[in-house]
Design an enzyme around this catalytic site. Structure first.
Site, PDB file in Angstrom:
ATOM      1  CD  GLU A 260       6.978 -46.333 -30.434  1.00 24.23           C
ATOM      2  OE1 GLU A 260       6.181 -45.457 -30.836  1.00 24.23           O
ATOM      3  OE2 GLU A 260       7.629 -46.223 -29.377  1.00 24.23           O
ATOM      4  CE  LYS A 316       1.353 -43.853 -29.097  1.00 20.53           C
ATOM      5  NZ  LYS A 316       2.721 -43.284 -29.041  1.00 20.53           N
ATOM      6  CB  CYS A 368       5.417 -45.429 -26.898  1.00 17.57           C
ATOM      7  SG  CYS A 368       6.741 -44.316 -26.329  1.00 17.57           S
TER       8      CYS A 368
END
Length: 493
Positions: A260, A316, A368
């Site tokens: 990430e 995301k 994440c």
């Protein structure tokens, strides 16, 4: 147990201890058998309590659980949020005390609405409804759900059937049934045995391979979060990931994956660096990386992109409050250093994004924090052959957080019958098979590369097909008989 009922102090201490036991049932301790013990310890004293006393008992349990289990919040606030010790302690305590209210509300409602009969069912059902509320309210925080620590237990085969909430339901039910057995109520033996023996008859694998193994290299740069977003940090990141990529040489690989936000810059700035890194790889090797994107409207995204023929991208969807955006920004920004994000506030990507296609496989992404949301991951798994999670766990430091995060990723693999490929900035980088077993991992806090493989999978587990709503409905139905009986009793003169 009688002492817990007669002494409020002893009862709250027992609840506090039960919360600590729940933390010990999860990673890195892996004492999974303590989870039903903890649930039973909390259940044992409830029948004699008033709703108010039950709420206090639940709050004490929450303090024990979150005070030990999410202690990594202090590391994020103090070590990386530039916040002094007194204020960091205050903010962490406030966070823990607020989360503990979920258990206070759950047990208050349980004692306010449920009668003495069907107590075993209503307790387990109320527990899962409380976890569902914690998953949804205020963007949700489904960390340390009771079932999360069962990925290595005999109950694990239930995960593909109903996911983590089914594991929580069975764990809470087991604890309550165990207490009834200790009270010599022998009727509890049969359902308790069934909950733990039925997994022996469940399929070992609900999905099947859909192609040849894919060779993959996961890069872990181990860069300092404190300087990451400085010019020095940018240069270090570029040098580190280009070096790790070059060191792969002629290793036969299908995919190279960076974690990430591997390069602390926007995609348009990083594109020349990525293209040079790609050029050092064999012609048929593709590169995936986490990166920040920006558009012409001034929106910023935490994304996954690919090079050398990779199709699609991912932005995301479920963002982290105070980490990727600041609620009540006009009031909080500038008030405390912790609230001053080191990067621009992110914009959530759209819901229902299609999988990326790389190395001939459909890749479902969860960046994440997203990997802890079972239903979000299941939605990705329905159309994907493999699950990819890129993460930056540097914020957790040397705490319980990274190990807990990895355990939840393992549970997502088990729930969906998919490999989970996990590339992180400083650990724990790992490859997990469809049974939730780790097939390869890197040590934390080292710059290193993990070379391994995953197998594309087809087919859907029952949980992947439906998500969590059947278990939430089941939990509600388990509570209803107790509510009706309690209401009928309360109307008697």
């Amino acid at each position: 147990m009688p002492a817990f009922r007669s002494s409020p102090l002893l009862g709250c201490l027992a609840a506090l201890a039960a919360g600590v036991l729940t933390t010990l049932s999860a990673a890195p301790f892996m004492l999974w058998w303590l989870a039903p013990v903890a649930a039973g310890l909390l259940y044992a004293g409830l029948p004699a309590l008033s709703p108010r006393q039950a709420a206090w008992r639940g709050w004490c349990y929450g303090l024990g659980l979150f005070g030990t289990g999410v202690s990594w919040v202090y590391v994020s606030i103090h070590d990386y949020g530039y916040t002094g010790v007194p204020l960091a302690v205050f903010l962490t305590t406030l966070f823990v005390a607020t989360l503990a209210l979920f258990f206070a509300v759950t047990l208050w409602l349980y004692r306010r609405l449920a009668g003495p009969r069907f107590a075993v069912l209503t307790f387990a059902g109320a527990w899962v409804l409380g976890e569902a509320l914690r998953t949804w309210l205020f963007t949700g925080f489904p960390w340390l759900l009771l079932g999360s620590g069962q990925v290595d237990s005999p109950l694990a085969p239930w995960a593909p059937v109903g996911g983590v909430y089914l594991l929580s339901l069975i764990t809470a039910l087991s604890g309550a049934l165990g207490v009834e057995l200790l009270r010599r109520r022998w009727w509890a033996a049969l359902p308790l045995a069934g909950l733990w023996l039925i997994p022996l008859a469940l399929p070992l694998q609900w999905t099947h391979p859909a192609g040849d193994p894919v060779r993959v290299a996961l890069l872990q740069g181990n860069l300092s979060q404190l300087i990451k977003w400085t010019p020095e940090g940018q240069r270090t990141a570029i040098d580190t990931y280009r070096r790790l990529t070059r060191e792969l040489g002629d290793t036969p690989l299908d995919l190279v994956i960076w974690p990430e936000a591997a390069l602390p810059m926007f995609e348009d700035q990083a594109r020349p660096v990525l293209e040079r890194a790609q050029a050092s790889l064999p012609d048929d090797t593709q590169l995936l990386t986490g990166i920040l994107q920006r558009d012409e409207q001034g929106n910023f995204y935490n994304s996954v992109v690919g090079l050398n023929g990779v199709q699609g991208e991912y932005r995301k969807h479920h963002l982290v409050p105070f980490g990727e955006y600041l609620p009540l920004e006009s009031l909080l920004r500038g008030a405390i250093a912790f609230f001053d994000l080191p990067m621009p506030a992110m914009t959530p990507g759209p819901d229902g994004q299609q999988p990326m296609v790389a190395a001939g496989t459909r890749i479902g992404n969860a960046i994440c924090y997203e990997i802890i949301y079972a239903d979000l991951v299941a939605k990705q798994a329905r159309h994907a052959n493999v699950l990819l999670t890129l993460s930056n766990d540097t914020w957790f430091g040397d705490s319980l957080g990274p190990q807990q995060h990895l355990q939840m990723a393992r549970l997502r693999a088990l729930e969906n019958g998919r490999y989970v490929v996990r590339a992180t900035s400083n650990g724990v980088t790992a490859i997990v098979d469809p049974q939730g077993r780790i097939t390869g991992r890197l040590p934390q806090f080292e710059a290193a590369t993990l070379v391994g493989e995953y197998v594309p999978m087809e087919g859907l587990t029952p949980f992947t097909r439906t998500g969590s709503w059947p278990i939430w409905l089941l939990a509600a139905l388990m509570v209803l008989p107790g509510i009706r009986l309690s209401a009928a009793v309360s109307r008697k003169p």
